[in-house]
Design an enzyme around this catalytic site. Structure first.
Site, mmCIF file in Angstrom:
data_model
loop_
_atom_site.group_PDB
_atom_site.id
_atom_site.type_symbol
_atom_site.label_atom_id
_atom_site.label_comp_id
_atom_site.label_asym_id
_atom_site.label_seq_id
_atom_site.Cartn_x
_atom_site.Cartn_y
_atom_site.Cartn_z
ATOM 1 C CB SER A 263 -49.921 25.279 -4.538
ATOM 2 O OG SER A 263 -50.619 24.912 -5.704
ATOM 3 C CE LYS B 179 -48.300 22.142 -12.128
ATOM 4 N NZ LYS B 179 -47.155 21.735 -11.275
ATOM 5 C CB SER C 83 -43.565 12.508 -16.702
ATOM 6 O OG SER C 83 -44.827 13.081 -16.410
HETATM 7 P P1 NAI Z 1 -43.147 12.745 -12.463
HETATM 8 O O1 NAI Z 1 -44.095 11.622 -12.247
HETATM 9 O O2 NAI Z 1 -41.767 12.413 -12.898
HETATM 10 O O3 NAI Z 1 -42.988 13.648 -11.149
HETATM 11 C C1 NAI Z 1 -43.967 13.848 -10.197
HETATM 12 C C2 NAI Z 1 -43.387 13.397 -8.876
HETATM 13 O O4 NAI Z 1 -44.159 13.862 -7.781
HETATM 14 C C3 NAI Z 1 -43.317 11.877 -8.722
HETATM 15 O O5 NAI Z 1 -41.982 11.495 -8.488
HETATM 16 C C4 NAI Z 1 -44.176 11.609 -7.497
HETATM 17 O O6 NAI Z 1 -43.701 10.523 -6.744
HETATM 18 C C5 NAI Z 1 -44.036 12.916 -6.759
HETATM 19 N N1 NAI Z 1 -45.046 13.191 -5.724
HETATM 20 C C6 NAI Z 1 -46.398 13.175 -5.841
HETATM 21 N N2 NAI Z 1 -46.967 13.484 -4.657
HETATM 22 C C7 NAI Z 1 -45.951 13.717 -3.783
HETATM 23 C C8 NAI Z 1 -45.887 14.072 -2.402
HETATM 24 N N3 NAI Z 1 -46.997 14.245 -1.672
HETATM 25 N N4 NAI Z 1 -44.674 14.222 -1.824
HETATM 26 C C9 NAI Z 1 -43.547 14.035 -2.537
HETATM 27 N N5 NAI Z 1 -43.541 13.704 -3.843
HETATM 28 C C10 NAI Z 1 -44.734 13.541 -4.449
HETATM 29 O O7 NAI Z 1 -43.865 13.717 -13.489
HETATM 30 P P2 NAI Z 1 -43.453 15.112 -14.156
HETATM 31 O O8 NAI Z 1 -44.439 15.300 -15.242
HETATM 32 O O9 NAI Z 1 -42.020 15.137 -14.471
HETATM 33 O O10 NAI Z 1 -43.782 16.166 -13.024
HETATM 34 C C11 NAI Z 1 -42.849 17.064 -12.457
HETATM 35 C C12 NAI Z 1 -43.418 18.466 -12.438
HETATM 36 O O11 NAI Z 1 -43.536 18.934 -13.780
HETATM 37 C C13 NAI Z 1 -44.817 18.566 -11.825
HETATM 38 O O12 NAI Z 1 -44.923 19.763 -11.069
HETATM 39 C C14 NAI Z 1 -45.698 18.678 -13.066
HETATM 40 O O13 NAI Z 1 -46.930 19.309 -12.807
HETATM 41 C C15 NAI Z 1 -44.803 19.522 -13.943
HETATM 42 N N6 NAI Z 1 -45.174 19.583 -15.367
HETATM 43 C C16 NAI Z 1 -45.262 18.438 -16.118
HETATM 44 C C17 NAI Z 1 -45.623 18.489 -17.453
HETATM 45 C C18 NAI Z 1 -45.700 17.242 -18.276
HETATM 46 O O14 NAI Z 1 -46.261 17.268 -19.384
HETATM 47 N N7 NAI Z 1 -45.146 16.126 -17.838
HETATM 48 C C19 NAI Z 1 -45.926 19.772 -18.118
HETATM 49 C C20 NAI Z 1 -45.759 20.925 -17.253
HETATM 50 C C21 NAI Z 1 -45.415 20.817 -15.930
#
Ligand code: NAI
Length: 286
Positions: A147, A190, A222
């Site tokens: 956040s 969130k 993911s």
């Molecule tokens: P993802 O694994 O592709 O993306 C998450 C990214 O956050 C990764 O690349 C990770 O390296 C990065 N990360 C974590 N901590 C970090 C930090 N301190 N500084 C910089 N980068 C950091 O996974 P996804 O699922 O595509 O996530 C992207 C967004 O989508 C997130 O906000 C997630 O909560 C949201 N989301 C995902 C859903 C799902 O079912 N996959 C559903 C609804 C929302």
């Protein structure tokens, strides 16, 4: 001139961030990405070795170009905030300028300005614990990474965002409905992100003419989602119960983000936009 986008939270070719980058690239934007420092080496070498070439293919047959990959860690605003153990950690020592403030200074030096900011990152170290078993540190870490990281990125990028620009984050319906399994304060994170979207829309709109929206995305397999551990169940639940009976593709979220980043959505700001096959509208499982 085409638009320039910075997408924070791309570390492989399988998340929402990557899909958003592709949709923006397909619409003609120049792509810069921010990659979490510990994941940077693998991401950059995979990119270089052509491991992502198939996933780089755009609808017109060309390959998405990523103009530059920046190391970042969104839980640190400036060098003073970095604890010694992180600074000296092997995975961090090889990179520099990865706090939010330094990152934005680098983007400014390299490119001058951006038009689109995307926050596609989250982290909750205790996500697998119920809220009642979540520690104070775990809760605060979830809020910090998922956040406040957005407030910090927007705050630092706004001065170099062109008027008419847009900012987008990714949220999840666990903020407003009970989703057992999405623990560790991630549901709280969130909820904060969605509330902040409204307040930031006001502040960034008045001050910089920048729009701020968030996409409440449906479940997608993911890397981060697999780590939570219940993603297959959530996908099955959505398939069974959502108005649209199909698996959600990351591209559908990418395309919605491209719309929210474009002038087609010039009067939309402060909104939570559901891209979830309509699951949010259901009141009962069927
Ligand atoms: P993802 O694994 O592709 O993306 C998450 C990214 O956050 C990764 O690349 C990770 O390296 C990065 N990360 C974590 N901590 C970090 C930090 N301190 N500084 C910089 N980068 C950091 O996974 P996804 O699922 O595509 O996530 C992207 C967004 O989508 C997130 O906000 C997630 O909560 C949201 N989301 C995902 C859903 C799902 O079912 N996959 C559903 C609804 C929302």
């Amino acid at each position: 001139r085409g638009k320039r986008a910075f997408i924070a939270g791309v570390a492989d070719d399988n998340g929402y961030g990557w899909a958003i980058a592709k949709s923006l690239a397909a619409a003609g934007a120049e792509i810069l990405v921010g990659t979490w420092v510990p994941a940077l080496n693998i991401f950059e070498s995979s990119l270089r070795r052509g491991k992502f070439d198939e996933s780089r293919i755009l609808p017109d047959g060309s390959l998405m170009e990523i103009t530059k990959v920046y190391p970042m860690d969104a839980v640190y605003d400036s060098p003073e905030d970095v604890p010694v153990d992180v600074e000296t950690n092997k995975r961090y020592a090889g990179s520099s300028n990865w706090t939010v403030q330094e990152l934005v200074e680098c983007v400014k030096k390299d490119f001058g300005s951006i038009d689109i900011l995307v926050h596609s990152l989250a982290n909750g170290p205790e996500v697998s614990k119920p809220l009642l078993e979540t520690s104070r540190n775990g809760y605060l870490a979830a809020l910090s990474a998922s956040s406040y990281s957005y407030i910090s990125l927007l705050k630092h990028f706004l001065p170099i965002m062109n008027p008419g620009g847009a900012s987008i984050s990714l949220t999840y319906i666990a903020s407003e409905r009970i989703i057992p399994g999405y623990g560790g304060g991630m549901s709280s994170a969130k909820a904060a992100l969605e509330s902040d979207t409204r307040v930031l829309a006001f502040e960034a709109g008045r001050k910089h003419k920048v729009r701020v929206n968030t996409i409440s995305a449906g479940p997608f397999r993911s890397r981060a989602a697999k780590a939570i551990g219940f993603i297959d169940m959530m996908i099955d639940y959505s398939l069974a119960n959502a108005p649209l009976k199909k698996e959600l593709s990351a591209e559908e979220v990418g395309n919605a983000a491209a719309f929210l980043a474009s002038p087609l959505s010039s009067a939309i700001t402060g909104a939570v936009v559901y891209v979830d096959n309509g699951l949010n509208a259901m009141g009962v499982g069927v």
